[in-house]
Design an enzyme around this catalytic site. Structure first.
Site, PDB file in Angstrom:
ATOM      1  N   GLU A   1     -10.906 -11.631  -6.914  1.00 22.39           N
ATOM      2  CA  GLU A   1      -9.558 -11.602  -6.335  1.00 22.39           C
ATOM      3  C   GLU A   1      -9.160 -12.981  -5.832  1.00 22.39           C
ATOM      4  O   GLU A   1      -8.005 -13.222  -5.483  1.00 22.39           O
ATOM      5  CB  GLU A   1      -9.520 -10.636  -5.143  1.00 22.39           C
ATOM      6  CG  GLU A   1      -9.878  -9.216  -5.512  1.00 22.39           C
ATOM      7  CD  GLU A   1      -9.994  -8.322  -4.304  1.00 22.39           C
ATOM      8  OE1 GLU A   1      -9.046  -7.583  -4.033  1.00 22.39           O
ATOM      9  OE2 GLU A   1     -11.051  -8.349  -3.631  1.00 22.39           O
TER      10      GLU A   1
ATOM     11  N   CYS B   1      -8.735  -3.599 -11.869  1.00 26.87           N
ATOM     12  CA  CYS B   1      -8.349  -2.441 -11.058  1.00 26.87           C
ATOM     13  C   CYS B   1      -7.096  -2.715 -10.230  1.00 26.87           C
ATOM     14  O   CYS B   1      -6.714  -1.896  -9.409  1.00 26.87           O
ATOM     15  CB  CYS B   1      -9.508  -2.010 -10.154  1.00 26.87           C
ATOM     16  SG  CYS B   1      -9.962  -3.252  -8.951  1.00 26.87           S
TER      17      CYS B   1
ATOM     18  N   HIS C   1       0.801  -1.221   0.000  1.00 23.98           N
ATOM     19  CA  HIS C   1       0.000   0.000   0.000  1.00 23.98           C
ATOM     20  C   HIS C   1       0.837   1.276   0.000  1.00 23.98           C
ATOM     21  O   HIS C   1       0.422   2.295  -0.535  1.00 23.98           O
ATOM     22  CB  HIS C   1      -1.046  -0.055   1.109  1.00 23.98           C
ATOM     23  CG  HIS C   1      -2.115  -1.008   0.717  1.00 23.98           C
ATOM     24  ND1 HIS C   1      -3.200  -0.619  -0.025  1.00 23.98           N
ATOM     25  CD2 HIS C   1      -2.193  -2.346   0.834  1.00 23.98           C
ATOM     26  CE1 HIS C   1      -3.918  -1.681  -0.301  1.00 23.98           C
ATOM     27  NE2 HIS C   1      -3.335  -2.742   0.215  1.00 23.98           N
TER      28      HIS C   1
ATOM     29  N   ASP D   1      -4.436  -9.119  -5.557  1.00 24.80           N
ATOM     30  CA  ASP D   1      -4.741 -10.281  -4.716  1.00 24.80           C
ATOM     31  C   ASP D   1      -4.901 -11.550  -5.540  1.00 24.80           C
ATOM     32  O   ASP D   1      -4.512 -12.627  -5.090  1.00 24.80           O
ATOM     33  CB  ASP D   1      -6.019 -10.019  -3.903  1.00 24.80           C
ATOM     34  CG  ASP D   1      -5.717  -9.211  -2.655  1.00 24.80           C
ATOM     35  OD1 ASP D   1      -4.731  -9.534  -1.969  1.00 24.80           O
ATOM     36  OD2 ASP D   1      -6.447  -8.251  -2.366  1.00 24.80           O
TER      37      ASP D   1
HETATM   38  C1  PEP Z   1      -6.415  -5.915  -5.858  1.00 19.88           C
HETATM   39  O1  PEP Z   1      -6.330  -6.843  -5.046  1.00 19.88           O
HETATM   40  O2  PEP Z   1      -5.964  -5.981  -7.029  1.00 19.88           O
HETATM   41  C2  PEP Z   1      -7.056  -4.651  -5.463  1.00 19.88           C
HETATM   42  C3  PEP Z   1      -7.305  -3.708  -6.347  1.00 19.88           C
HETATM   43  O3  PEP Z   1      -7.325  -4.477  -4.145  1.00 19.88           O
HETATM   44  P1  PEP Z   1      -6.233  -4.024  -3.029  1.00 19.88           P
HETATM   45  O4  PEP Z   1      -4.954  -3.713  -3.735  1.00 19.88           O
HETATM   46  O5  PEP Z   1      -6.816  -2.865  -2.328  1.00 19.88           O
HETATM   47  O6  PEP Z   1      -6.161  -5.257  -2.186  1.00 19.88           O
HETATM   48 MG    MG Z   2      -7.437  -6.700  -3.188  1.00 13.01          MG
END
Ligand code: PEP
Ligand code: MG
Length: 588
Positions: A443, A514, A199, A467
């Protein structure tokens, strides 16, 4: 600035995670539980020990007030209010009196006594059946760490208020640290651990600042204030750069800026391939403050609003009204373009600080009590969010999606709760969009394998490749030791995306991606060739992807994907994709 080349130049190699070049001074951020010694205090030194404790409380108070003032200046008064609770802890007479009593009884050094007492408080608060009081456990923990650091003469650190423009060099940056990073002053982010999808990296990309992960022991090799170069293109950090190196990087930086400038100019044009296929490019955001970035980067709405950052930023659970106002602002500001709000994805790598009762330690947090699983067991909290999203849907084009869906049963349960919220709003004549689309994130391989069943219930799909790759290949997305095995071009990933798209399209459901894969032009053509309808990414990365979209034919992307699906090796697939992209992105 030191004279260049005063010491030997050292190059440390990590994994490039966010592009760009930075040259600046290190802000060293070491995250650890404070360790302290335990010893007996001589009877003659008791007064001195108590005075040392009082002095540490005083210094802590001054530090918190200073941080509060800086946060207020940089981020606003609402963000600064969280420190009021911290100041109250320092005034808690019972906590102070009990520490002194413990000291008088045991004659142990005051670090030990204060730690024992504050730990007892933290456990007691964490068990109270009142949300507000439970949150105080987090405040006490933060303040206690700071007091102990001051007793030990260590300097406390805070990423939310850097003294000047700095390169953050950290052993670890948690999502809540990342949420608080001082965006006006952090010029690069570099971590010992982590991966391209951690993150801190996502935040760095949204700030358009370079980031490198997996530098192993860099925090042991640099000091606060050292001057370093961060090369977010090739993943290297250069300590004590020589004059020649500085000159070389100066030239690279100028060149890259020129390229960026040209990409940006081209970004105002529509996102459409040479053979006339429109490709909606949407934005991933975490906060309402980023809505301007969405517009500045010409995104067609928001493809992923990571709503958990409202919770992580304030380290507390926002009220329905607070959430409604944030989502409403997003919906209104997009002028009819979609805003896809993902329901809470806490837990896993995003535990909520200060709520140990909700998120107790787990052996495998990524496989544990997170996201939709958490929401389905905290129905009141979930309903607050669902009502807030429904209410915001009256103000624009809002879509809702559930994270970490593993199969149809979870989706049905979440939807049943959403139906209850709809009924409540109808009863109170509160307006909302009755046709609001509800979708599922893909995911988890379990959802991907049952996408035909999900498609009967879900209005659309958004593939979270960050994920999906981690769960398909069993690679912890935050573990730098195995980061080289985290391969978006693994044939398994291609096959899964291919199946998801085919099954979703059979039932006329759109599929977006995404995850971070969508924001890299090397993978974007492959995803589009596999039939993905839309891509969503951090706003500053839209320009290069749009440049590629406008320079390619969809028929060629489909041929690329068809060829890639027949290959065995991730490296070979990557090389094909890279060639495809490079041939079309001759902007350098
Ligand atoms: C993902 O897992 O690709 C996603 C967009 O969610 P995050 O990165 O917030 O887990
Ligand atoms: Mg995710």
């Amino acid at each position: 600035m030191p004279p260049p080349g005063a010491q030997n130049e050292i190059v440390a190699q990590g994994i490039a995670a966010s592009q760009g070049i930075a040259y600046g001074q290190v802000f060293l951020y070491i995250k650890s539980d404070v360790e302290f010694p335990s010893y007996q205090i001589d009877p003659g030194k008791r007064m001195e020990e108590i005075a040392r404790f009082e002095q540490a409380l005083l210094v802590t108070r001054q530090q918190i007030q200073k941080i509060q003032a800086e946060v207020e200046k940089n981020l606003g008064s609402e963000e600064a209010r969280i420190f009021d609770a911290h100041l109250l802890v320092l005034e808690d007479e019972a906590l102070i009196a009990e520490t002194i009593r413990e000291f008088e009884q045991t004659s142990k050094n005051v670090e030990v006594c204060f730690n024992n007492v504050s730990q007892r408080y933290i456990s007691a608060f964490a068990e109270i059946d009142d949300e507000y009081l439970r949150e105080r456990a987090g405040d006490i923990r933060d303040v206690a760490q700071r007091v102990i650091q001051n007793l030990l003469g260590q300097t406390g650190q805070n990423l939310a208020c850097l003294a000047d423009k700095r390169i953050i060099v950290a052993n670890d940056i948690t999502p809540s640290d990342a949420a608080g990073i001082d965006r006006s002053r952090a010029i690069a982010i570099v971590t010992d651990g982590g991966s391209k999808t951690s993150h801190a990296v996502i935040v760095a990309r949204s700030m358009r600042c370079p980031a490198i992960v997996g530098l192993r022991d860099l925090t042991k090799r640099v000091k606060d204030g050292d001057w370093i170069i961060v090369d977010g293109y090739d993943g290297s950090v250069i300590l004590n750069p020589s004059e020649q190196t500085l000159f070389r990087y100066g030239k690279i930086q100028l060149q890259k800026r020129g390229v960026e400038q040209r990409l940006h100019e081209a970004n105002r044009r529509p996102s459409i391939t040479l053979d006339g296929i429109p490709v909606p490019l949407r934005a991933n955001i975490e906060k309402v403050d980023e809505l301007q970035l969405v517009k500045d980067n010409c995104a067609e709405g928001v493809g992923l609003f990571r709503s958990e950052y409202l919770y992580l930023r304030d380290r507390r659970i926002p009220t329905e009204q607070e959430q409604y106002l944030a989502y409403k602002t997003a919906a209104e500001s997009m002028d009819g373009a979609p805003v896809t709000i993902r329901t809470l994805d806490l837990g896993g790598d995003k535990p909520m600080p200060g709520n140990p009762d909700m998120f107790s330690p787990e052996a495998n947090p990524f496989l544990g009590f997170r996201a939709i699983r958490f929401c389905l067991e905290h129905v009141d909290l979930f309903k607050d969010q669902l009502r807030a999203i429904l209410r915001a849907s009256a103000h624009g084009k809002v879509l809702l999606m559930y994270p970490m869906i593993s199969g149809a049963r979870e989706f049905d349960r979440a939807n049943a709760i959403l139906d209850e919220c709809r009924a409540e709003l109808r009863r109170s004549a509160t307006p909302f969009d009755e046709t609001m689309q509800v979708g599922a994130m893909i995911e988890i391989p379990g959802a991907a394998a049952t996408v035909d069943i999900l498609a009967r219930k879900s209005g659309f799909f958004s593939i979270g490749t960050n994920d999906l790759i981690q769960y398909t290949l069993a690679i912890d997305r935050g573990n730098d030791r195995i980061a080289h095995l985290y391969e978006p071009t693994h044939p398994a990933i291609l096959r899964i995306i291919d199946t998801v798209v085919a099954e979703a399209h059979k039932q006329k459901r759109k599929v977006s991606v995404c995850g971070e894969m969508a924001s890299d032009p090397v993978y974007a053509a492959l995803l589009l060739g596999l039939g993905v309808d839309e891509l969503s990414m951090t706003p500053p990365l839209i320009a290069p992807v749009k440049y590629l979209v406008r320079a390619m034919k969809m028929t060629d992307a489909r041929a690329l994907a068809a060829k890639a699906l027949k290959k065995e090796s991730p490296e070979e697939i990557y090389a094909m994709c890279e060639k495809f992209t490079n041939e079309r992105m001759m902007v350098e």
